[in-house]
Design a protein around this motif. Structure first.
Motif, mmCIF file in Angstrom:
data_model
loop_
_atom_site.group_PDB
_atom_site.id
_atom_site.type_symbol
_atom_site.label_atom_id
_atom_site.label_comp_id
_atom_site.label_asym_id
_atom_site.label_seq_id
_atom_site.Cartn_x
_atom_site.Cartn_y
_atom_site.Cartn_z
ATOM 1 N N ASP A 131 31.654 -23.365 42.948
ATOM 2 C CA ASP A 131 30.501 -23.563 43.838
ATOM 3 C C ASP A 131 29.486 -24.519 43.208
ATOM 4 O O ASP A 131 28.887 -25.338 43.908
ATOM 5 N N PHE A 132 29.284 -24.420 41.897
ATOM 6 C CA PHE A 132 28.404 -25.372 41.219
ATOM 7 C C PHE A 132 28.953 -26.785 41.379
ATOM 8 O O PHE A 132 28.227 -27.718 41.715
ATOM 9 N N ARG A 133 30.250 -26.926 41.152
ATOM 10 C CA ARG A 133 30.876 -28.250 41.198
ATOM 11 C C ARG A 133 30.784 -28.879 42.580
ATOM 12 O O ARG A 133 30.588 -30.081 42.720
ATOM 13 N N SER A 134 30.901 -28.073 43.615
ATOM 14 C CA SER A 134 30.837 -28.600 44.982
ATOM 15 C C SER A 134 29.400 -28.684 45.498
ATOM 16 O O SER A 134 29.189 -29.098 46.633
ATOM 17 N N SER A 135 28.454 -28.266 44.691
ATOM 18 C CA SER A 135 27.024 -28.206 45.055
ATOM 19 C C SER A 135 26.725 -27.152 46.113
ATOM 20 O O SER A 135 25.670 -27.172 46.729
ATOM 21 N N ALA A 136 27.650 -26.226 46.339
ATOM 22 C CA ALA A 136 27.403 -25.113 47.263
ATOM 23 C C ALA A 136 26.414 -24.123 46.654
ATOM 24 O O ALA A 136 25.724 -23.417 47.373
ATOM 25 N N LYS A 137 26.350 -24.077 45.330
ATOM 26 C CA LYS A 137 25.411 -23.209 44.618
ATOM 27 C C LYS A 137 24.426 -24.107 43.886
ATOM 28 O O LYS A 137 24.822 -24.921 43.070
ATOM 29 N N PRO A 138 23.125 -23.958 44.181
ATOM 30 C CA PRO A 138 22.127 -24.804 43.516
ATOM 31 C C PRO A 138 22.078 -24.541 42.016
ATOM 32 O O PRO A 138 22.310 -23.420 41.562
ATOM 33 N N ALA A 139 21.763 -25.582 41.269
ATOM 34 C CA ALA A 139 21.702 -25.453 39.808
ATOM 35 C C ALA A 139 20.835 -26.553 39.231
ATOM 36 O O ALA A 139 20.567 -27.559 39.888
ATOM 37 N N THR A 140 20.411 -26.344 38.003
ATOM 38 C CA THR A 140 19.655 -27.389 37.321
ATOM 39 C C THR A 140 20.587 -28.301 36.538
ATOM 40 O O THR A 140 20.384 -29.498 36.495
ATOM 41 N N ILE A 141 21.639 -27.713 35.944
ATOM 42 C CA ILE A 141 22.558 -28.522 35.149
ATOM 43 C C ILE A 141 24.023 -28.165 35.378
ATOM 44 O O ILE A 141 24.900 -28.988 35.196
ATOM 45 N N MET A 142 24.298 -26.936 35.825
ATOM 46 C CA MET A 142 25.690 -26.497 35.958
ATOM 47 C C MET A 142 26.488 -27.336 36.946
ATOM 48 O O MET A 142 27.685 -27.524 36.765
ATOM 49 N N HIS A 143 25.854 -27.861 37.965
ATOM 50 C CA HIS A 143 26.585 -28.688 38.930
ATOM 51 C C HIS A 143 27.097 -29.956 38.249
ATOM 52 O O HIS A 143 28.154 -30.467 38.595
ATOM 53 N N GLN A 144 26.367 -30.450 37.260
ATOM 54 C CA GLN A 144 26.811 -31.638 36.523
ATOM 55 C C GLN A 144 27.899 -31.284 35.510
ATOM 56 O O GLN A 144 28.904 -31.987 35.398
ATOM 57 N N LEU A 145 27.690 -30.207 34.775
ATOM 58 C CA LEU A 145 28.651 -29.816 33.743
ATOM 59 C C LEU A 145 30.004 -29.430 34.331
ATOM 60 O O LEU A 145 31.049 -29.818 33.809
ATOM 61 N N SER A 146 29.991 -28.684 35.421
ATOM 62 C CA SER A 146 31.243 -28.206 36.003
ATOM 63 C C SER A 146 32.108 -29.343 36.548
ATOM 64 O O SER A 146 33.327 -29.205 36.630
ATOM 65 N N LYS A 147 31.492 -30.457 36.887
ATOM 66 C CA LYS A 147 32.264 -31.605 37.383
ATOM 67 C C LYS A 147 33.083 -32.271 36.286
ATOM 68 O O LYS A 147 33.977 -33.056 36.570
#
Length: 102
Positions: free
Chosen positions: A67-83
């Protein structure tokens, strides 16, 4: 003959080097998981204020990571790291943390 065997082994290693399936080296998975220590603590035992990962559900962690990777879950940095990880690598990392003691 030796050269042919060596080339065959090298091709086999390269073919499996990027996967996180059953053949993944546990030390490699631990290295991937070590990148999480800054926020989630050594072996996933986080300091107060950060989410502990040790002993958490593998399936729930994997869902959050995806969800972090797809931006379905908001995050400060995890969306970047998970990608930066493949699905297989994320699954291996989640499994490693799930296996740690709380």
């Amino acid at each position: 003959m030796k050269k042919t065997v060596f080339i065959g082994l090298a091709i086999g290693l390269l073919a499996t080097a990027g996967t996180a399936g059953a053949q993944t080296d546990p030390l490699q998975v631990r290295s991937w998981a070590a990148a999480c220590a800054n926020c989630h603590g050594t072996n996933g035992s986080a300091q107060p204020g950060n989410e502990p990962l040790a002993g958490a559900s593998k399936d729930e962690m994997l869902k959050k990571l995806r969800d972090f990777r797809s931006s379905a879950k908001p995050a400060t940095i995890m969306h970047q790291l998970s990608k930066g990880y493949t699905d297989e690598q994320l699954e291996a990392i989640a499994g490693w943390f799930a296996a740690q003691k709380k």
